[in-house]
Design an enzyme around this catalytic site. Structure first.
Site, short mmCIF file in Angstrom:
data_model
loop_
_atom_site.label_atom_id
_atom_site.label_comp_id
_atom_site.label_asym_id
_atom_site.label_seq_id
_atom_site.Cartn_x
_atom_site.Cartn_y
_atom_site.Cartn_z
N GLU A 135 0.82 -1.21 0.00
CA GLU A 135 0.00 0.00 0.00
C GLU A 135 0.86 1.26 0.00
O GLU A 135 1.55 1.54 0.98
CB GLU A 135 -0.93 0.04 1.22
CG GLU A 135 -1.83 1.27 1.21
CD GLU A 135 -2.71 1.37 2.44
OE1 GLU A 135 -3.72 2.10 2.37
OE2 GLU A 135 -2.39 0.75 3.47
N GLU A 232 -12.24 2.24 5.39
CA GLU A 232 -11.17 2.66 6.29
C GLU A 232 -11.22 4.19 6.40
O GLU A 232 -10.60 4.90 5.62
CB GLU A 232 -9.79 2.21 5.79
CG GLU A 232 -8.69 2.48 6.81
CD GLU A 232 -7.30 2.17 6.28
OE1 GLU A 232 -6.64 1.29 6.84
OE2 GLU A 232 -6.88 2.84 5.31
#
Length: 258
Positions: A135, A232
């Site tokens: 990520e 998220e």
């Protein structure tokens, strides 16, 4: 239409960590992800999840308060990374977690990239059935983090050439880094093995800021994406009072499937 997971590190913080899976299931989420589940045993999480799939965890970051952000790309910390990865992989196996986000850490330069690639190849060999996600994190929120660009991540994924390694596409980070999350998706979508969403620019409830969530979900369907979409974000109020976006996307899914 994808399945939706709740990030239990950021959502439902009105209750203790082990009480959050139940609230997520009641709210309509199909699964969960947890950034760092290491404060509790696998047995405690099994009981708390009660069958709710746990779809993503991160490798241990080290001492967060001291500035550690993982070790995969940090020269000289190879053993520390590998010990942490094995710990994550063991927990993933116990809880049937299909994918682990490998945290790169604070580092820079060609040596860091060499260490990163070598560690990723080693990790993939240790757990060939475990998905590995990389990520990119924006440098404003994560100063000095090695992986801070989606093009960089795409190149590394391509160089590794391992089917189990892909990009974790966080809409919010993509927008912060490149200014155009849709463009990042168009370029790197085939490399993506996990998706995360949040509102922009506040990182509150998903939607707004030019993010077409329905369009994104349609694009996931069109490209055959088989992973999860995880919420998220930082709720602007009690989590259960800010889930209109989830209800809307699920209603759209039912209409499409009718």
């Amino acid at each position: 239409m994808p399945n939706f997971a709740a990030n239990l590190t950021m959502l439902f913080t009105e209750v203790s960590a082990l009480d959050r899976p139940g609230l997520a299931a009641q709210a309509g989420f199909d699964g969960a992800e947890i950034l760092f589940p290491y404060d509790y045993s696998a047995k405690e999480w099994e009981t708390a999840l009660a069958g709710l799939p746990l779809v993503m965890i991160n490798t241990p970051p080290g001492d967060w308060a001291a500035g550690d952000r993982g070790f995969a790309a940090v020269p000289g910390e190879e053993q520390r990374f590998r010990d942490g990865f094995l710990r994550a992989a063991e927990l993933a196996a116990r809880l049937a977690v299909p994918r682990v986000h490998v945290m790169a850490g604070v580092a820079k330069g060609p040596q860091a990239e060499q260490v990163y690639v070598e560690n990723l190849a080693w990790a993939a060999a240790q757990s060939p059935d475990l998905g590995i996600a990389l990520e990119p994190l924006n440098p404003d929120d994560m100063p000095g983090y090695f992986l801070n660009d989606f093009d960089q991540a795409g190149r590394i994924v391509d160089d590794l050439g391992l089917a189990q390694v892909g990009i974790q596409f966080d809409l919010w980070h993509a927008a912060r880094i490149h200014g155009d999350a849709a463009g990042v998706w168009a370029k790197h979508g085939p490399r993506v093995n996990h998706v995360q969403i949040a509102g922009f620019p506040s990182r509150n409830e998903p939607g707004g800021g030019g993010f077409d969530l329905a369009g994104l979900c349609a694009s996931l369907d069109e490209t055959g994406y088989q992973g999860w979409v995880s919420a998220e974000y930082r709720p602007s109020r009690a989590t259960v009072h800010g889930l209109a976006w989830l209800a809307a996307l699920k209603a759209r899914s039912r209409l499409i499937g009718a």
